[in-house]
Design an enzyme around this catalytic site. Sequence first.
Site, PDB file in Angstrom:
ATOM      1  N   SER B 141      -0.992  -3.006   4.647  1.00 33.81           N
ATOM      2  CA  SER B 141      -0.784  -2.619   3.242  1.00 33.81           C
ATOM      3  C   SER B 141      -1.929  -2.336   2.599  1.00 33.81           C
ATOM      4  O   SER B 141      -3.460  -2.773   3.136  1.00 33.81           O
ATOM      5  CB  SER B 141      -0.306  -3.759   2.756  1.00 33.81           C
ATOM      6  OG  SER B 141      -0.137  -3.332   0.872  1.00 33.81           O
ATOM      7  N   TYR B 154      -0.686 -12.944   0.648  1.00 30.28           N
ATOM      8  CA  TYR B 154      -0.483 -11.666   1.580  1.00 30.28           C
ATOM      9  C   TYR B 154      -1.091 -10.675   2.029  1.00 30.28           C
ATOM     10  O   TYR B 154      -1.688 -10.034   2.722  1.00 30.28           O
ATOM     11  CB  TYR B 154       0.490 -10.862   0.422  1.00 30.28           C
ATOM     12  CG  TYR B 154       1.042  -9.861   0.856  1.00 30.28           C
ATOM     13  CD1 TYR B 154       2.084  -9.541   2.198  1.00 30.28           C
ATOM     14  CD2 TYR B 154       1.050  -8.520   0.468  1.00 30.28           C
ATOM     15  CE1 TYR B 154       2.605  -8.220   2.418  1.00 30.28           C
ATOM     16  CE2 TYR B 154       1.613  -7.542   0.513  1.00 30.28           C
ATOM     17  CZ  TYR B 154       2.261  -7.197   2.192  1.00 30.28           C
ATOM     18  OH  TYR B 154       2.791  -6.117   1.961  1.00 30.28           O
TER      19      TYR B 154
HETATM   20  N1  LIG Z   1       7.243  -2.298   0.530  1.00 26.93           N
HETATM   21  C1  LIG Z   1       6.743  -1.904   0.205  1.00 26.93           C
HETATM   22  O1  LIG Z   1       6.829  -2.236  -0.392  1.00 26.93           O
HETATM   23  C2  LIG Z   1       5.237  -2.324   1.299  1.00 26.93           C
HETATM   24  C3  LIG Z   1       3.699  -1.761   0.953  1.00 26.93           C
HETATM   25  C4  LIG Z   1       2.938  -1.789   1.692  1.00 26.93           C
HETATM   26  C5  LIG Z   1       2.958  -2.726   2.718  1.00 26.93           C
HETATM   27  N2  LIG Z   1       4.680  -2.850   3.202  1.00 26.93           N
HETATM   28  C6  LIG Z   1       4.457  -3.238   4.629  1.00 26.93           C
HETATM   29  O2  LIG Z   1       5.874  -2.555   5.199  1.00 26.93           O
HETATM   30  C7  LIG Z   1       6.639  -3.665   6.607  1.00 26.93           C
HETATM   31  C8  LIG Z   1       7.706  -3.530   6.034  1.00 26.93           C
HETATM   32  O3  LIG Z   1       7.941  -4.465   5.213  1.00 26.93           O
HETATM   33  P1  LIG Z   1       9.737  -3.540   4.587  1.00 26.93           P
HETATM   34  O4  LIG Z   1       9.070  -2.713   2.810  1.00 26.93           O
HETATM   35  O5  LIG Z   1      10.391  -2.155   5.311  1.00 26.93           O
HETATM   36  O6  LIG Z   1      10.421  -4.088   3.544  1.00 26.93           O
HETATM   37  P2  LIG Z   1      11.405  -5.317   4.585  1.00 26.93           P
HETATM   38  O7  LIG Z   1      12.797  -4.574   5.075  1.00 26.93           O
HETATM   39  O8  LIG Z   1      11.684  -6.235   3.984  1.00 26.93           O
HETATM   40  O9  LIG Z   1      11.093  -5.248   6.455  1.00 26.93           O
HETATM   41  C9  LIG Z   1      10.526  -6.194   6.453  1.00 26.93           C
HETATM   42  C10 LIG Z   1      10.409  -7.325   7.653  1.00 26.93           C
HETATM   43  O10 LIG Z   1       9.783  -8.056   8.322  1.00 26.93           O
HETATM   44  C11 LIG Z   1      10.798  -9.292   9.119  1.00 26.93           C
HETATM   45  N3  LIG Z   1      10.319 -10.280   9.923  1.00 26.93           N
HETATM   46  C12 LIG Z   1      10.196 -10.898   8.449  1.00 26.93           C
HETATM   47  N4  LIG Z   1       9.297 -12.552   9.026  1.00 26.93           N
HETATM   48  C13 LIG Z   1       9.729 -12.331  10.396  1.00 26.93           C
HETATM   49  C14 LIG Z   1       9.348 -13.035  11.349  1.00 26.93           C
HETATM   50  N5  LIG Z   1       9.312 -14.483  11.625  1.00 26.93           N
HETATM   51  N6  LIG Z   1      10.225 -13.121  12.562  1.00 26.93           N
HETATM   52  C15 LIG Z   1      10.576 -11.782  12.511  1.00 26.93           C
HETATM   53  N7  LIG Z   1      10.594 -10.960  11.579  1.00 26.93           N
HETATM   54  C16 LIG Z   1      10.508 -10.825  10.274  1.00 26.93           C
HETATM   55  C17 LIG Z   1      12.426  -8.436   8.667  1.00 26.93           C
HETATM   56  O11 LIG Z   1      13.689  -9.162   9.010  1.00 26.93           O
HETATM   57  P3  LIG Z   1      14.667  -9.967   8.409  1.00 26.93           P
HETATM   58  O12 LIG Z   1      15.274  -8.501   8.488  1.00 26.93           O
HETATM   59  O13 LIG Z   1      14.950 -10.817   9.436  1.00 26.93           O
HETATM   60  O14 LIG Z   1      14.071 -10.556   7.303  1.00 26.93           O
HETATM   61  C18 LIG Z   1      11.867  -7.271   8.023  1.00 26.93           C
HETATM   62  O15 LIG Z   1      12.509  -6.495   9.029  1.00 26.93           O
HETATM   63  C19 LIG Z   1       6.091  -4.959   6.266  1.00 26.93           C
HETATM   64  O16 LIG Z   1       4.530  -5.237   6.891  1.00 26.93           O
HETATM   65  C20 LIG Z   1       5.364  -5.201   4.936  1.00 26.93           C
HETATM   66  O17 LIG Z   1       4.453  -5.489   4.330  1.00 26.93           O
HETATM   67  C21 LIG Z   1       5.536  -2.585   2.369  1.00 26.93           C
END
Ligand SMILES: NC(=O)c1ccc[n+]([C@@H]2O[C@H](COP(=O)([O-])OP(=O)(O)OC[C@H]3O[C@@H](n4cnc5c(N)ncnc54)[C@H](OP(=O)(O)O)[C@@H]3O)[C@@H](O)[C@H]2O)c1
Lengths: 444, 249
Positions: B141, B154
Amino acid sequence: MTALSGWGRWPRHESELVVPRNARRLTELQTSARGIVARGNGRAYGDAAVGERITLSTQGLDRFRSFDPETGRLTVEAGVLLSDVIDVFLPQGFFPPVVPGTKFVTIGGMIAADVHGKNHHRSGAFGDHVERLSLALPDGRVVECGRGHEPGLFAATFGGMGLTGTILDATFRLMPVETGWLRRRVIVADDLEDAMDALAGAAGATYSVAWIDCLAKGEALGRSLVQAADHAGEHELGERERAAGLFPAAPRGRLAVPFELPTGVINRASVAAFNELYFRKGAADAETPRLVPWDPFFFPLDGIGHWNRIYGRRGFLQHQCVVPTRTARAALADILERISARGRPSFLAVLKQFGPGRRSLSFPLEGFTLALDLPVDEGVDALLAEIDTVVARAGGRLYLAKDSRQSRDTFEAGYPDLPAFRELRRAIDPDGRIASRLSGRLGL
Amino acid sequence: MTGDGTTASLLVIGGTSDIGRAAALAYAQTGRRIMLAARDAETARRNADDIAARTGVPVSLHALDLLDTDRFEAFVDDLPMLPDTVLCVVGELGEQRRAESDIGHAQRIMRVNFEGPALILGIFAERFVARGTGTLIGVGSVAGDRGRASNYVYGAAKAGFSAFLSGLRNRLSASGVRVITVKPGFVRTRMTEGMKLPPVLTAEPEEVGHAILEAERGGSDVVYVRRVWRGVMTVIRMIPEPLFKRLKL
Ligand SMILES: NC(=O)c1ccc[n+]([C@@H]2O[C@H](COP(=O)([O-])OP(=O)(O)OC[C@H]3O[C@@H](n4cnc5c(N)ncnc54)[C@H](OP(=O)(O)O)[C@@H]3O)[C@@H](O)[C@H]2O)c1
Ligand SMILES: Cc1cc2nc3c(=O)[nH]c(=O)nc-3n(C[C@H](O)[C@H](O)[C@H](O)COP(=O)(O)OP(=O)(O)OC[C@H]3O[C@@H](n4cnc5c(N)ncnc54)[C@H](O)[C@@H]3O)c2cc1C
């Protein structure tokens, strides 16, 4: 709380919009609430998709479940958009069996309104192609409905406007097509009589529709362009079509109406110009069949984002009635006369022929359907009330997906299966959990 | 297709994430066979069916909790095949305020965003080196580019992950194994649900999915999505610390 409305932007009601991420969560929310109804993509014009207190968005139910290329059988969650289905499957040679005039509707919304397309005379409504669905009932049960399971609930869900429960997923068949092109013929009809004959004469074509020039009076009353079309075979495509693609993609984001125009911009003059232009353009290539791409043929307004804003802050009304074949000529002439006499042009007036309908609250019945778009102003209520009387007397009815104002009398006269529907509602929802603004208004 | 004629495969760790779903679909549209690893079996199943119905490619499911580090070796051993590409999108934003006083919460943020992703990709790195090919993609990120008051727990975990990927890339540059770091800015997903996001700086999950696919097809090492974020973060990193510490960011 947010002020929610339908695509017609009027009326607006306070309702809390909730967006569950999956079916389990949706079912929990529905059973813990009162005054709740499902909402798909909000393309119904009136108040059908606005909950009395809570509105349950199906946006999170956007997954495809399974597809069998042998049979075209597709199962999707209810919040999947029709545009998504077309994007994925048209390039594979499949097209939905029935499509309404916009592709930005959900499959759940298409079932709940039992939508019709330009092929109703041949293919029936969308519900006629649905093989099964699962329905979340207000008591928390999720039931599987199909011809062999819960046939009563199944039938009442088509046209049931979300009031029998929330559809979670459904199965229907796509039909094979060789190309994304249609062979279209335009017939110039000099008056209403002519237009109706042309529609009846075009019954052999897969799709047919008439665009009426609402300003034409007297002799020319009902002057129309009638379009008749079929899916084109691959061998019919010329160089121009092949260059554009066997399955041309829908153009994206061509134009958008960026803000609300002041009410009144859609005045007599601009509508006259629109109708005149449309009429001349259509007349120019009349009779010679031409190949046209699927998107502007089926969804001419989808190219203009937020086009509902042209109707201004006060919103607009869409009015759609159907009248049985035997009374249609007189009733439609009466309606068109009232509109043209008032000099209250309708932006769009579309006439289609329906084949036999189904029961319950499903809208189509064998006859002719007329759809009008009218800006809201003083006098519009009185005009529409007169039109409703004509419709009711002719044994017709109004489409709930486009209604925000009909009287209970008009409604009750138009839907003879209403008592049975009310009874079913009492049986599955004794506490009255499911309630929309529409159901409250019409005592559903 | 891989060199030996079998269909190339992608393993997504975090198969329920909105970004992971979009990336898996983008890869499936190119004919890749997909494996989804997740802890929430029901949502993973929905995503798997969705991708299979849309594209016709086979999609398999594999249970994995990224906090369960003891199981990692067995998880990799049990996969039907060693994937060609592994994409780790797992992450959790957590609550910064809570993490300041609740050490368990802070630890969890660090483990989910750094420890788990780094260790699992580390295992795949060894297997890929042994095979001589493979691509590892980690989603970090922009929050890892500089610690800020509003989300530094984070951010620190993401920075750690980023440093790990950078070191791994450095070490494996002469081998056939590629390492790609993806740094999203704002993305409209479950993680940011309900937040007010600036439209110009905010990507849809589909945009990130395609950017990931393009990064693998092209030769990128580190990609920002949207691209403007590279400039934004360069400026933020250049602000001198004495000034930066007094800014509200
Ligand atoms: N959205 C943003 O603005 C943004 C910005 C920068 C970076 N990111 C990064 O992009 C990536 C994807 O995020 P997203 O935006 O798509 O959000 P998201 O839909 O909330 O995805 C987060 C994922 O992490 C999984 N997870 C969390 N804890 C876990 C564990 N202990 N074991 C296995 N899986 C686990 C969640 O699984 P569950 O469904 O089981 O909870 C979910 O699949 C993340 O690394 C996030 O930090 C996002
Ligand atoms: C430009 C335009 C052209 C149109 N042309 C046609 C046409 O040619 N033919 C035609 O028939 N209609 C037409 N319509 C109307 C439109 O097809 C219907 O109103 C359709 O129901 C809208 O679908 P939606 O997903 O937006 O549903 P919404 O408008 O959100 O909801 C419509 C109804 O469906 C219910 N509903 C939605 N999802 C579910 C669910 N999952 N379970 C249970 N109930 C649910 C709602 O409660 C509500 O009663 C047109 C509309 C527009 C804007």
